[in-house]
Design a protein around this motif. Sequence first.
Motif, PDB file in Angstrom:
ATOM      1  N   UNK A 187       0.841  -1.208   0.000  1.00 46.78           N
ATOM      2  CA  UNK A 187       0.000   0.000   0.000  1.00 46.78           C
ATOM      3  C   UNK A 187       0.871   1.251   0.000  1.00 46.78           C
ATOM      4  N   UNK A 188       1.868   1.226  -0.866  1.00 44.73           N
ATOM      5  CA  UNK A 188       2.881   2.278  -0.928  1.00 44.73           C
ATOM      6  C   UNK A 188       2.509   3.419  -1.853  1.00 44.73           C
ATOM      7  N   UNK A 189       1.424   3.290  -2.580  1.00 42.67           N
ATOM      8  CA  UNK A 189       0.967   4.377  -3.440  1.00 42.67           C
ATOM      9  C   UNK A 189       1.441   4.310  -4.877  1.00 42.67           C
ATOM     10  N   UNK A 190       2.305   3.359  -5.209  1.00 39.60           N
ATOM     11  CA  UNK A 190       2.724   3.178  -6.601  1.00 39.60           C
ATOM     12  C   UNK A 190       1.721   2.224  -7.260  1.00 39.60           C
ATOM     13  N   UNK A 191       0.947   2.675  -8.231  1.00 42.83           N
ATOM     14  CA  UNK A 191      -0.081   1.814  -8.820  1.00 42.83           C
ATOM     15  C   UNK A 191       0.517   0.538  -9.402  1.00 42.83           C
ATOM     16  N   UNK A 192      -0.249  -0.538  -9.308  1.00 45.39           N
ATOM     17  CA  UNK A 192       0.227  -1.822  -9.826  1.00 45.39           C
ATOM     18  C   UNK A 192       0.498  -1.759 -11.325  1.00 45.39           C
ATOM     19  N   UNK A 193      -0.289  -0.936 -12.038  1.00 50.27           N
ATOM     20  CA  UNK A 193      -0.058  -0.833 -13.481  1.00 50.27           C
ATOM     21  C   UNK A 193       1.284  -0.161 -13.791  1.00 50.27           C
ATOM     22  N   UNK A 194       1.758   0.703 -12.898  1.00 48.98           N
ATOM     23  CA  UNK A 194       3.080   1.317 -13.077  1.00 48.98           C
ATOM     24  C   UNK A 194       4.171   0.269 -12.874  1.00 48.98           C
ATOM     25  N   UNK A 195       4.007  -0.569 -11.857  1.00 47.43           N
ATOM     26  CA  UNK A 195       4.969  -1.647 -11.624  1.00 47.43           C
ATOM     27  C   UNK A 195       4.985  -2.623 -12.802  1.00 47.43           C
ATOM     28  N   UNK A 196       3.795  -2.950 -13.299  1.00 43.99           N
ATOM     29  CA  UNK A 196       3.727  -3.861 -14.452  1.00 43.99           C
ATOM     30  C   UNK A 196       4.367  -3.244 -15.683  1.00 43.99           C
ATOM     31  N   UNK A 197       4.178  -1.933 -15.865  1.00 46.65           N
ATOM     32  CA  UNK A 197       4.746  -1.263 -17.044  1.00 46.65           C
ATOM     33  C   UNK A 197       6.268  -1.239 -16.989  1.00 46.65           C
TER      34      UNK A 197
END
Length: 363
Positions: free
Chosen positions: A89-99
């Motif tokens: 719950x760190x605020x970095x969206x999962x889609x950003x991590x996936x990208x």
Amino acid sequence: MITTALSEAFGQYTLKPHQIVPLDFHSVDTLPETHVWPPPPGPELVNTAAGDGQLVFPVPVIDFSVPEDSSGKLMVEACETWGVFQLVNHGIPLEILAAVEAQTKRLFALPASRKLEALRSPNGVNGYGQARFASLFDKNMWNEGFTVMGSPADHARKLWPDDYQGFCDVIEDYQKRMRELAARLLGLILRSANTPAQEIRRISSPSATMTTLQLNSYPPCPDPTRAMGMAPHTDTSFLTLLYQGGVKGLQIFSDRGGGGGGGGWGMVDPVDGGITVNVGDLLHVVSNARFHTARHRVVLREARQRVSVGLFFVPTADCVLSPLACGGGGGEGEVCRYRAVSVKEYIGLKYKGFETVLSAITK
């Protein structure tokens, strides 16, 4: 200017071409002798309940969505004991991590000849190649990397002359978000450790800090038990924020799990969507050894590619650091374990004595 100064700090140690160019991993089907590592000293702890024979250390998983008083206390405890925690719950969206994971895989899927177009220069930091500290070991590691300090555009153009902007957009967005997260974490950890506000501002303000982004690939290995993904080391940073993806490999060394009191290596099992945060040497120094700098390595256990993306949150090269407790910060009367040292000098000492750098600044 900030990135140039830190590049110069590393760049004073010029590498030879063979120390920069990785193996073309797709061209070999047996493990070369240059990549065969002897069994590491010390016990590798075994826990058959882990399923793959690897002990999984119970490093804390901290929820960043809870009140800061609570999460900050947990972070301080994790820094004191393990030197590592995982953040959710760190605020970095999962889609950003996936990208960013997708762009990392896109880069390392390129032919070796194309990747070499973006090869790091002998005295440079940015670009494709082996980790700079690989030059300090007799054996080669089973990985390839791509380092970004500042903008990735110059090297990305060499990789994708007609289609580089998508890579740059993802990497630059990720850098910005992770830098903001790293700054928040460092501030919270120092505040929770009762560090005076003026000291926190002095060492962690935007003008006093910068980031380096490291993309890593660990290709499938024909003989993983005799190879090393990343050799044991500590990071020259305040904090390192690592997105591991979903493939295990990161281990830390800790006395807390050691049989017979001798310590040993244990896995940091990646939490879905989590960010692994570890203490670097420079936070260890300013905390007067209160916070444990995490000695870690990457082992190869799965027959598939592992990628990771690490962000190093570091002070600028000319920043002079010393234990804050000795300047009135959170430990009045405490004996200083380390002398004052600039980041540039510390980098030089680490290249001269990788395993003894902290001893070199011990009072």
